[in-house]
Design a protein around this motif. Structure first.
Motif, mmCIF file in Angstrom:
data_model
loop_
_atom_site.group_PDB
_atom_site.id
_atom_site.type_symbol
_atom_site.label_atom_id
_atom_site.label_comp_id
_atom_site.label_asym_id
_atom_site.label_seq_id
_atom_site.Cartn_x
_atom_site.Cartn_y
_atom_site.Cartn_z
ATOM 1 N N VAL A 48 0.859 -1.179 0.000
ATOM 2 C CA VAL A 48 0.000 0.000 0.000
ATOM 3 C C VAL A 48 0.896 1.230 0.000
ATOM 4 C CG1 VAL A 48 -1.952 -1.139 1.115
ATOM 5 C CG2 VAL A 48 -0.220 -0.014 2.520
ATOM 6 N N SER A 49 0.373 2.327 -0.528
ATOM 7 C CA SER A 49 1.144 3.563 -0.637
ATOM 8 C C SER A 49 0.256 4.757 -0.323
ATOM 9 C CB SER A 49 1.689 3.740 -2.053
ATOM 10 O OG SER A 49 2.498 2.663 -2.410
ATOM 11 N N SER A 50 0.880 5.790 0.215
ATOM 12 C CA SER A 50 0.173 7.037 0.447
ATOM 13 C C SER A 50 1.197 8.142 0.680
ATOM 14 C CB SER A 50 -0.770 6.920 1.644
ATOM 15 O OG SER A 50 -1.689 7.994 1.643
ATOM 16 N N PHE A 51 0.698 9.361 0.829
ATOM 17 C CA PHE A 51 1.594 10.476 1.120
ATOM 18 C C PHE A 51 0.838 11.528 1.907
ATOM 19 C CE2 PHE A 51 -0.604 11.976 -2.554
ATOM 20 C CZ PHE A 51 -0.697 13.352 -2.387
ATOM 21 N N THR A 52 1.594 12.361 2.579
ATOM 22 C CA THR A 52 1.049 13.511 3.275
ATOM 23 C C THR A 52 2.123 14.580 3.321
ATOM 24 O OG1 THR A 52 -0.157 14.241 5.246
ATOM 25 C CG2 THR A 52 1.709 12.776 5.606
ATOM 26 N N GLY A 53 1.746 15.796 3.637
ATOM 27 C CA GLY A 53 2.717 16.881 3.640
ATOM 28 C C GLY A 53 2.697 17.661 4.939
ATOM 29 N N TYR A 54 3.734 18.471 5.095
ATOM 30 C CA TYR A 54 3.786 19.372 6.238
ATOM 31 C C TYR A 54 4.593 20.602 5.872
ATOM 32 C CZ TYR A 54 8.516 17.639 7.254
ATOM 33 O OH TYR A 54 9.844 17.304 7.174
ATOM 34 N N SER A 55 4.328 21.684 6.591
ATOM 35 C CA SER A 55 5.011 22.956 6.357
ATOM 36 C C SER A 55 6.241 23.072 7.237
ATOM 37 C CB SER A 55 4.091 24.124 6.687
ATOM 38 O OG SER A 55 3.340 24.470 5.577
ATOM 39 N N ALA A 56 7.259 23.720 6.707
ATOM 40 C CA ALA A 56 8.496 23.944 7.448
ATOM 41 C C ALA A 56 8.674 25.423 7.723
ATOM 42 C CB ALA A 56 9.677 23.389 6.661
ATOM 43 N N THR A 57 7.580 26.135 7.874
ATOM 44 C CA THR A 57 7.669 27.563 8.184
ATOM 45 C C THR A 57 7.602 27.739 9.685
ATOM 46 O OG1 THR A 57 5.290 27.778 7.962
ATOM 47 C CG2 THR A 57 6.613 28.263 6.022
ATOM 48 N N GLY A 58 8.198 28.771 10.178
ATOM 49 C CA GLY A 58 8.176 29.018 11.612
ATOM 50 C C GLY A 58 9.438 28.507 12.269
ATOM 51 N N THR A 59 9.313 28.106 13.510
ATOM 52 C CA THR A 59 10.475 27.684 14.291
ATOM 53 C C THR A 59 10.821 26.224 14.038
ATOM 54 O OG1 THR A 59 9.143 26.952 16.164
ATOM 55 C CG2 THR A 59 9.780 29.291 16.128
ATOM 56 N N THR A 60 11.988 25.837 14.509
ATOM 57 C CA THR A 60 12.418 24.443 14.407
ATOM 58 C C THR A 60 11.470 23.539 15.179
ATOM 59 O OG1 THR A 60 14.700 25.178 14.228
ATOM 60 C CG2 THR A 60 14.356 22.876 14.793
ATOM 61 N N VAL A 61 11.038 23.998 16.342
ATOM 62 C CA VAL A 61 10.103 23.214 17.157
ATOM 63 C C VAL A 61 8.786 23.005 16.413
ATOM 64 C CG1 VAL A 61 8.774 23.199 19.312
ATOM 65 C CG2 VAL A 61 11.152 23.957 19.322
ATOM 66 N N ALA A 62 8.271 24.049 15.783
ATOM 67 C CA ALA A 62 7.012 23.945 15.032
ATOM 68 C C ALA A 62 7.173 22.996 13.846
ATOM 69 C CB ALA A 62 6.564 25.318 14.565
ATOM 70 N N THR A 63 8.313 23.065 13.183
ATOM 71 C CA THR A 63 8.568 22.180 12.046
ATOM 72 C C THR A 63 8.640 20.722 12.497
ATOM 73 O OG1 THR A 63 9.699 23.926 10.836
ATOM 74 C CG2 THR A 63 10.159 21.670 10.150
ATOM 75 N N ARG A 64 9.318 20.472 13.616
ATOM 76 C CA ARG A 64 9.407 19.101 14.135
ATOM 77 C C ARG A 64 8.030 18.576 14.540
ATOM 78 N NH1 ARG A 64 14.659 17.887 17.729
ATOM 79 N NH2 ARG A 64 15.687 16.911 15.949
ATOM 80 N N ALA A 65 7.225 19.429 15.151
ATOM 81 C CA ALA A 65 5.871 19.020 15.533
ATOM 82 C C ALA A 65 5.029 18.710 14.294
ATOM 83 C CB ALA A 65 5.202 20.102 16.372
ATOM 84 N N ALA A 66 5.151 19.541 13.275
ATOM 85 C CA ALA A 66 4.412 19.320 12.026
ATOM 86 C C ALA A 66 4.852 18.022 11.366
ATOM 87 C CB ALA A 66 4.612 20.497 11.076
ATOM 88 N N ARG A 67 6.149 17.737 11.404
ATOM 89 C CA ARG A 67 6.666 16.492 10.819
ATOM 90 C C ARG A 67 6.133 15.281 11.586
ATOM 91 N NH1 ARG A 67 10.985 12.755 10.477
ATOM 92 N NH2 ARG A 67 11.677 12.528 8.309
#
Length: 164
Positions: A116-135
């Motif tokens: 099975v395959s799928s994908f999703t995305g996240y934003s890397a804008t803002g702080t490093t902490v916000a980017t890690r949380a989004a990831r």
């Protein structure tokens, strides 16, 4: 005739073609999911991603006390840069995932296999902490999507499984 009576009549007529085709709800009594419910053990998770996928499969099918089947899942997750600024700064990423799964009986006989395959995305804008949380959130969404697809395929294959 009241609108409630009309609705009931229309619903009954709409369901009539399904009555003779062998249609049965997957989660109903003797449905496809019945043979899988609380009967699949997963290989022990080694990573956070493995854990998230296993947790969601167990949410859908229940944790096995006396498993009749073993589900082994091999994850392949890659990150792709999709929104890059002129200054070569990535603002958005996609997580693309493939999951190869194998369902075996307790004695080791393979009964189902697939990918099975799928994908999703996240934003890397803002702080490093916000980017890690989004990831982290994106990883959890991706594992949920892959687990849902695996469970759906296993339920579809359930009538051919031993014990059905």
């Amino acid at each position: 005739m009241s609108s409630c009576d009309r609705r009931s009549l229309l619903m009954a007529l709409a369901a009539l073609p399904l009555a003779g085709c062998g249609f049965a709800p997957a989660y109903g009594p003797a449905g496809g999911a019945d043979v899988l419910t609380r009967s699949i053990a997963l290989t022990p998770p080694e990573t956070r991603r493995d854990y998230l996928l296993a947790r969601h499969v167990e949410r859908r099918l229940g944790r096995a006390a006396d498993p009749a089947f073993l589900l082994d899942v091999d994850l392949d997750i890659r990150e792709e840069r999709i929104a890059i600024t002129d200054a070569n700064i990535t603002r958005r990423f996609d997580l693309v995932g493939n999951a190869d799964y194998t369902l075996t009986t307790a004695d080791g006989a393979e009964v189902a296999r697939g990918r099975v395959s799928s994908f999703t995305g996240y934003s890397a804008t803002g702080t490093t902490v916000a980017t890690r949380a989004a990831r982290g959130d994106a990883e959890e969404r991706l594992m949920t999507m892959l687990a849902d697809q695996i469970v759906t395929r296993l339920i579809a294959a359930a009538p051919t499984l031993p014990g059905s």
